[in-house]
Motif scaffolding. Sequence first.
Motif, PDB file in Angstrom:
ATOM      1  N   MET A  61       0.828  -1.209   0.000  1.00 36.17           N
ATOM      2  CA  MET A  61       0.000   0.000   0.000  1.00 36.17           C
ATOM      3  C   MET A  61       0.864   1.261   0.000  1.00 36.17           C
ATOM      4  O   MET A  61       0.498   2.272  -0.604  1.00 36.17           O
ATOM      5  CB  MET A  61      -0.928  -0.011   1.218  1.00 36.17           C
ATOM      6  N   GLN A  62       2.013   1.203   0.660  1.00 34.51           N
ATOM      7  CA  GLN A  62       2.938   2.329   0.657  1.00 34.51           C
ATOM      8  C   GLN A  62       3.569   2.506  -0.721  1.00 34.51           C
ATOM      9  O   GLN A  62       3.649   3.614  -1.255  1.00 34.51           O
ATOM     10  CB  GLN A  62       4.026   2.109   1.712  1.00 34.51           C
ATOM     11  N   GLU A  63       3.998   1.372  -1.302  1.00 31.01           N
ATOM     12  CA  GLU A  63       4.689   1.417  -2.593  1.00 31.01           C
ATOM     13  C   GLU A  63       3.775   1.892  -3.726  1.00 31.01           C
ATOM     14  O   GLU A  63       4.198   2.673  -4.583  1.00 31.01           O
ATOM     15  CB  GLU A  63       5.253   0.040  -2.935  1.00 31.01           C
ATOM     16  N   HIS A  64       2.529   1.403  -3.738  1.00 24.43           N
ATOM     17  CA  HIS A  64       1.674   1.630  -4.897  1.00 24.43           C
ATOM     18  C   HIS A  64       0.632   2.724  -4.696  1.00 24.43           C
ATOM     19  O   HIS A  64       0.153   3.301  -5.675  1.00 24.43           O
ATOM     20  CB  HIS A  64       0.976   0.326  -5.283  1.00 24.43           C
ATOM     21  N   LEU A  65       0.274   3.006  -3.436  1.00 26.85           N
ATOM     22  CA  LEU A  65      -0.758   4.020  -3.195  1.00 26.85           C
ATOM     23  C   LEU A  65      -0.282   5.146  -2.289  1.00 26.85           C
ATOM     24  O   LEU A  65      -1.033   6.093  -2.027  1.00 26.85           O
ATOM     25  CB  LEU A  65      -2.011   3.362  -2.604  1.00 26.85           C
ATOM     26  N   GLY A  66       0.945   5.029  -1.786  1.00 30.73           N
ATOM     27  CA  GLY A  66       1.499   6.080  -0.949  1.00 30.73           C
ATOM     28  C   GLY A  66       0.871   6.201   0.422  1.00 30.73           C
ATOM     29  O   GLY A  66       0.966   7.244   1.077  1.00 30.73           O
ATOM     30  N   LEU A  67       0.229   5.127   0.919  1.00 29.80           N
ATOM     31  CA  LEU A  67      -0.420   5.163   2.231  1.00 29.80           C
ATOM     32  C   LEU A  67       0.535   4.705   3.325  1.00 29.80           C
ATOM     33  O   LEU A  67       1.312   3.772   3.146  1.00 29.80           O
ATOM     34  CB  LEU A  67      -1.666   4.273   2.238  1.00 29.80           C
ATOM     35  N   SER A  68       0.457   5.350   4.462  1.00 29.97           N
ATOM     36  CA  SER A  68       1.293   4.973   5.604  1.00 29.97           C
ATOM     37  C   SER A  68       0.691   3.768   6.319  1.00 29.97           C
ATOM     38  O   SER A  68      -0.471   3.392   6.084  1.00 29.97           O
ATOM     39  CB  SER A  68       1.398   6.147   6.581  1.00 29.97           C
ATOM     40  N   ALA A  69       1.471   3.165   7.216  1.00 26.74           N
ATOM     41  CA  ALA A  69       0.985   2.024   7.994  1.00 26.74           C
ATOM     42  C   ALA A  69      -0.231   2.416   8.819  1.00 26.74           C
ATOM     43  O   ALA A  69      -1.187   1.640   8.953  1.00 26.74           O
ATOM     44  CB  ALA A  69       2.100   1.498   8.897  1.00 26.74           C
ATOM     45  N   GLN A  70      -0.227   3.623   9.363  1.00 27.77           N
ATOM     46  CA  GLN A  70      -1.359   4.091  10.154  1.00 27.77           C
ATOM     47  C   GLN A  70      -2.606   4.246   9.297  1.00 27.77           C
ATOM     48  O   GLN A  70      -3.719   3.916   9.721  1.00 27.77           O
ATOM     49  CB  GLN A  70      -1.014   5.422  10.826  1.00 27.77           C
ATOM     50  N   GLU A  71      -2.425   4.725   8.086  1.00 23.43           N
ATOM     51  CA  GLU A  71      -3.563   4.912   7.180  1.00 23.43           C
ATOM     52  C   GLU A  71      -4.161   3.582   6.726  1.00 23.43           C
ATOM     53  O   GLU A  71      -5.351   3.510   6.398  1.00 23.43           O
ATOM     54  CB  GLU A  71      -3.137   5.738   5.963  1.00 23.43           C
ATOM     55  N   GLU A 129      -6.912   0.588   9.520  1.00 18.61           N
ATOM     56  CA  GLU A 129      -8.334   0.264   9.561  1.00 18.61           C
ATOM     57  C   GLU A 129      -8.753  -0.615   8.389  1.00 18.61           C
ATOM     58  O   GLU A 129      -9.855  -1.191   8.396  1.00 18.61           O
ATOM     59  CB  GLU A 129      -9.168   1.545   9.557  1.00 18.61           C
ATOM     60  N   LEU A 130      -7.877  -0.745   7.391  1.00 19.41           N
ATOM     61  CA  LEU A 130      -8.206  -1.556   6.217  1.00 19.41           C
ATOM     62  C   LEU A 130      -7.847  -3.026   6.411  1.00 19.41           C
ATOM     63  O   LEU A 130      -7.956  -3.817   5.481  1.00 19.41           O
ATOM     64  CB  LEU A 130      -7.489  -1.002   4.981  1.00 19.41           C
ATOM     65  N   VAL A 131      -7.412  -3.389   7.615  1.00 18.39           N
ATOM     66  CA  VAL A 131      -7.117  -4.783   7.961  1.00 18.39           C
ATOM     67  C   VAL A 131      -8.186  -5.274   8.920  1.00 18.39           C
ATOM     68  O   VAL A 131      -8.378  -4.705  10.001  1.00 18.39           O
ATOM     69  CB  VAL A 131      -5.721  -4.924   8.599  1.00 18.39           C
ATOM     70  N   GLN A 132      -8.887  -6.326   8.548  1.00 16.97           N
ATOM     71  CA  GLN A 132      -9.932  -6.903   9.393  1.00 16.97           C
ATOM     72  C   GLN A 132      -9.582  -8.343   9.741  1.00 16.97           C
ATOM     73  O   GLN A 132      -9.301  -9.160   8.861  1.00 16.97           O
ATOM     74  CB  GLN A 132     -11.284  -6.860   8.665  1.00 16.97           C
ATOM     75  N   HIS A 133      -9.594  -8.644  11.047  1.00 22.24           N
ATOM     76  CA  HIS A 133      -9.277  -9.981  11.524  1.00 22.24           C
ATOM     77  C   HIS A 133     -10.564 -10.781  11.739  1.00 22.24           C
ATOM     78  O   HIS A 133     -11.557 -10.267  12.251  1.00 22.24           O
ATOM     79  CB  HIS A 133      -8.497  -9.914  12.833  1.00 22.24           C
ATOM     80  N   SER A 134     -10.513 -12.046  11.355  1.00 26.73           N
ATOM     81  CA  SER A 134     -11.663 -12.920  11.536  1.00 26.73           C
ATOM     82  C   SER A 134     -11.162 -14.360  11.580  1.00 26.73           C
ATOM     83  O   SER A 134      -9.976 -14.599  11.822  1.00 26.73           O
ATOM     84  CB  SER A 134     -12.665 -12.728  10.394  1.00 26.73           C
ATOM     85  N   LEU A 135     -12.044 -15.318  11.335  1.00 29.32           N
ATOM     86  CA  LEU A 135     -11.660 -16.728  11.306  1.00 29.32           C
ATOM     87  C   LEU A 135     -11.279 -17.130   9.885  1.00 29.32           C
ATOM     88  O   LEU A 135     -11.766 -16.553   8.909  1.00 29.32           O
ATOM     89  CB  LEU A 135     -12.810 -17.611  11.802  1.00 29.32           C
TER      90      LEU A 135
END
Length: 345
Positions: free
Chosen positions: A203-213, A216-222
């Motif tokens: 996401m940093q390489e291709h969209l320029g987003l930081s780890a903080q940004e 919220e785009l990571v969702q944990h589940s089973l």
Amino acid sequence: MTMRLADIAARAGVSKATVSRVLNGARGVAAGTRDSVLTALDALGYEQPPRQRRAELVGLITPELDNPFFPALAEVMGQALTRQGYTPVLATQTPGGSTEDELTEMLVNHGVSGIVFVSGLHADTTADTRRYGRLHEQHVPFVLVNGFSPRIEAPFVSPDDRAAMRLAVAHLAELGHERIGLAVGPERFVPVQRKIEGFRTGMQEHLGLSAQETQELVQHSLFSLEGGQAAASALIDLGCTAVMCASDMMALGAVRAARGRGLSVPGDISVVGFDDSPLIAFTDPPLTTIRQPVKAMGQVAVDALLEEMSGTPPPRTEFVFMPELVVRGSTAAGPRGGQRPAGGR
């Protein structure tokens, strides 16, 4: 030695001949009788004989068989073992059934010559790794697949989870997606942590987003269809136009989540799986996924175990395999101008 046999026999309530058979690992001794003799050995302060191994048996422990990846890997390893004259013994954990420790004990008691653990407790960063040290003490060779721990002395075999996520992000970014989500399992597992690292890097390489940004785009589940559906629903609520999943089963759940909101895949939501499980190319739509090199991983796991069993162990390190992006029909061009799917908020 005669007195020793007599003492043990008297203590166990069996004949000296029976004691001799137990000490020599002979077959045909009832389990209860054998336990009585071993208990007598302990009571009299004698060292128990080394466990007799049935050299033709090798244990394969998997967490489940619902995910097609696990039986596919077990088949590859089983065939490789059979070609070398060994008999694979598949032991699978089930909800409410035997644990990994119980399955390990069962296999050791049956005298297996070695064990391959697939996605086991070695991949759980919160698990006690001393259980593997006990296997070393029992002189039982083992190899660990999918998950690495520097605390365990053993050969490891894993896909490059970080590279896999970077591949998926690059593919989706090239299609014009700017809001990409990741559906993964519990964070305590090493493969999950590595996937998140690769996702953030991509996401940093291709969209320029930081780890903080991207947090919220990571969702944990089973790691299941239902888990993927729940995680994807949350990501769609966050306005994601593409969802990357940690397994093909989760990806099928993501497709279900999109359709449940009246969205099309890939028209409104693109979905990427992980594994390239058998038959996944025939789903509706055929699933774009990250292919794990199952044959190469299974063969290397068996080769490493056979070297461990022969007394010439391979390097106690991790063999890492590069995955492959397989593009099919579940991914397509993203919405123009960052437009969010109608089912999102």
